[in-house]
Write an enzyme that holds these catalytic residues in place. Sequence first.
Site, PDB file in Angstrom:
ATOM      1  N   ARG A  35       0.839  -1.201   0.000  1.00 39.73           N
ATOM      2  CA  ARG A  35       0.000   0.000   0.000  1.00 39.73           C
ATOM      3  C   ARG A  35       0.866   1.240   0.000  1.00 39.73           C
ATOM      4  NH1 ARG A  35      -2.227   0.764   4.954  1.00 39.73           N
ATOM      5  NH2 ARG A  35      -2.292  -1.493   5.062  1.00 39.73           N
ATOM      6  N   SER A  65      -8.577   0.097  -0.138  1.00 41.23           N
ATOM      7  CA  SER A  65      -9.496  -0.233   0.966  1.00 41.23           C
ATOM      8  C   SER A  65     -10.143   1.046   1.509  1.00 41.23           C
ATOM      9  CB  SER A  65      -8.759  -1.008   2.057  1.00 41.23           C
ATOM     10  OG  SER A  65      -9.657  -1.450   3.032  1.00 41.23           O
ATOM     11  N   HIS A  66      -9.880   1.389   2.772  1.00 44.25           N
ATOM     12  CA  HIS A  66     -10.515   2.565   3.381  1.00 44.25           C
ATOM     13  C   HIS A  66      -9.548   3.742   3.502  1.00 44.25           C
ATOM     14  CE1 HIS A  66      -8.576   0.279   6.585  1.00 44.25           C
ATOM     15  NE2 HIS A  66      -8.396   1.433   7.194  1.00 44.25           N
ATOM     16  N   LYS A  98      -3.877  -6.431  -2.627  1.00 46.07           N
ATOM     17  CA  LYS A  98      -4.111  -7.583  -1.750  1.00 46.07           C
ATOM     18  C   LYS A  98      -3.880  -8.820  -2.606  1.00 46.07           C
ATOM     19  CE  LYS A  98      -7.330  -5.303   1.403  1.00 46.07           C
ATOM     20  NZ  LYS A  98      -8.715  -5.202   1.932  1.00 46.07           N
ATOM     21  N   ASP A 125     -17.090  -1.180   3.640  1.00 44.93           N
ATOM     22  CA  ASP A 125     -15.890  -0.371   3.459  1.00 44.93           C
ATOM     23  C   ASP A 125     -15.588  -0.221   1.968  1.00 44.93           C
ATOM     24  OD1 ASP A 125     -14.914  -2.951   3.001  1.00 44.93           O
ATOM     25  OD2 ASP A 125     -12.960  -2.510   3.867  1.00 44.93           O
ATOM     26  N   ASP A 149     -13.701  -1.491  -0.203  1.00 47.61           N
ATOM     27  CA  ASP A 149     -13.539  -2.620  -1.128  1.00 47.61           C
ATOM     28  C   ASP A 149     -14.410  -3.827  -0.753  1.00 47.61           C
ATOM     29  OD1 ASP A 149     -11.912  -3.189   1.127  1.00 47.61           O
ATOM     30  OD2 ASP A 149     -10.634  -4.515  -0.043  1.00 47.61           O
ATOM     31  N   ASP A 171     -14.811  -5.887   1.930  1.00 46.58           N
ATOM     32  CA  ASP A 171     -14.513  -7.088   2.708  1.00 46.58           C
ATOM     33  C   ASP A 171     -14.862  -6.919   4.183  1.00 46.58           C
ATOM     34  OD1 ASP A 171     -12.391  -5.439   3.408  1.00 46.58           O
ATOM     35  OD2 ASP A 171     -10.833  -6.713   2.540  1.00 46.58           O
ATOM     36  N   ARG A 172     -15.432  -5.727   4.552  1.00 48.15           N
ATOM     37  CA  ARG A 172     -15.825  -5.505   5.951  1.00 48.15           C
ATOM     38  C   ARG A 172     -17.266  -5.001   6.023  1.00 48.15           C
ATOM     39  NH1 ARG A 172     -13.023  -1.627   8.862  1.00 48.15           N
ATOM     40  NH2 ARG A 172     -12.317  -0.542   6.996  1.00 48.15           N
ATOM     41  N   SER A 215     -12.210  -5.542  13.497  1.00 50.02           N
ATOM     42  CA  SER A 215     -12.196  -4.550  12.418  1.00 50.02           C
ATOM     43  C   SER A 215     -13.362  -4.711  11.441  1.00 50.02           C
ATOM     44  CB  SER A 215     -10.883  -4.643  11.639  1.00 50.02           C
ATOM     45  OG  SER A 215     -10.748  -5.937  11.087  1.00 50.02           O
ATOM     46  N   HIS A 221     -13.848  -7.792   9.507  1.00 50.00           N
ATOM     47  CA  HIS A 221     -13.656  -8.941   8.618  1.00 50.00           C
ATOM     48  C   HIS A 221     -14.332 -10.160   9.258  1.00 50.00           C
ATOM     49  CE1 HIS A 221     -10.527  -7.075   6.043  1.00 50.00           C
ATOM     50  NE2 HIS A 221     -10.154  -6.457   7.147  1.00 50.00           N
TER      51      HIS A 221
END
Length: 457
Positions: free
Chosen positions: A14, A102-103, A112, A236, A238, A240-241, A321, A323
Amino acid sequence: MILDSSIFKAYDIRGIVDKTLTESVARSVGQALGTLGAAKGVKKFIVGRDGRHSGPKLAAALAEGLQAAGMDVIDTGVVATPMVYFATHHFATGSGVMVTGSHNPPEYNGLKMMVAGETLSGEAIQGLRHMIEDGAMVSGRGKFEKSDVREQYLQRIVGDVKLARKMKVAIDCGNGSPGAIAPELFTRLGCEVEALYCEVDGDFPNHHPDPAKPENLVDLIEALKKGDSEIGLAFDGDGDRLGVVTKRGSIIYPDRQLMLFAADVLSRNPGGEVIFDVKSTRNLFDWIRKHGGKPTLWKTGHSLIKAKLKETGAPLAGEMSGHVFFKDRWYGFDDGLYAGARLLEILSKVADPTQTLESLPDSLSTPELHVNVPEGANHKLIAKMQASAKFPGATDIVTLDGLRVHYADGFGLIRASNTTPVLVMRFEADSEEALARIRGEFDRVLAEFNPTSAKPH
């Protein structure tokens, strides 16, 4: 090639686009991933991207690098991260890369990565860096094709999740890539959908796409109060959360969401193991045992949780978080959209979802608190604390990931972030007095080991 080593994080790559993360870097990472894949017998990689403006050029460069290592590439376009994971199963590649920040703020982007069924983390990610720096990469000529997995992904979830009744839900995608699919998914599941910020926009003009922060849930809470939706789901950047808000505006944090999921999963998997990270509530221990399961505390980090899930064969895992990892009826990867669908499946069986969610065991707790320290100092400080810090009156001290100190009336946690130069703290207790006492113990230890530290924020 000279790289900025700071972009090689514990769970992903990142950096700031065109500064630390350039097209040239993405191309080199692609070739390194292809080299790693070739050594593991991989022949094909999935590539996807979120809605950031830098996504097309970075994804194209990444694909070029993969092809330069002899890998065939299937480009899935703008998708949520779990759709790339799904595509690695659908196309039986076990290997894929999601280009996502992501965020993080709009100027960031990242990668990822999954190779031969394993999500890369830690040493494996550093191994890519060394491979690039040493120029130790294979070359070849892979093919490129585009494939839309949207319909297959939707059909797979709709074929699995069945709601007992129609529901009205509000969903907030924060202008992240889940907005391109979430309204359709929940409509097909039988919901009336009130969609907030589902237009994919890499500038994130309305609020940051991070449901872990209460300020990003304000608009969703307001929509629930004004409208007739029964529950609010937030995703979020992308996908995944998952974030969850009740009709009354209560935020149901992921460790409490996990209780509901655990009760459901354990009803079909008696004696099953449920994994949760060190930041999660201690209420999970009794809850999981009460529902016939085995609670397992583990390290924070989606890659580390996935590896533990694979090792143990547990049917479910989750992180504070947001996930959530279902092996029960799903593939074991973190998928906020699928978790939202599974939540609605459970809540569609009750008359009052708010009552069900708000009655889950709860304790007084703090949000995640951060203490800034110099770059590289956080892990050293934690190692010193683990070796000699004293916590009088503690019933248990867990050194799995930092220091998680249990007392009869609560717990405190201090650990090193794997992504930024901070110490992460969190506290939970049965009363305000106990919360203050436990925080005081950690403040004392922090002052002893790091006298110049700023106040947690």
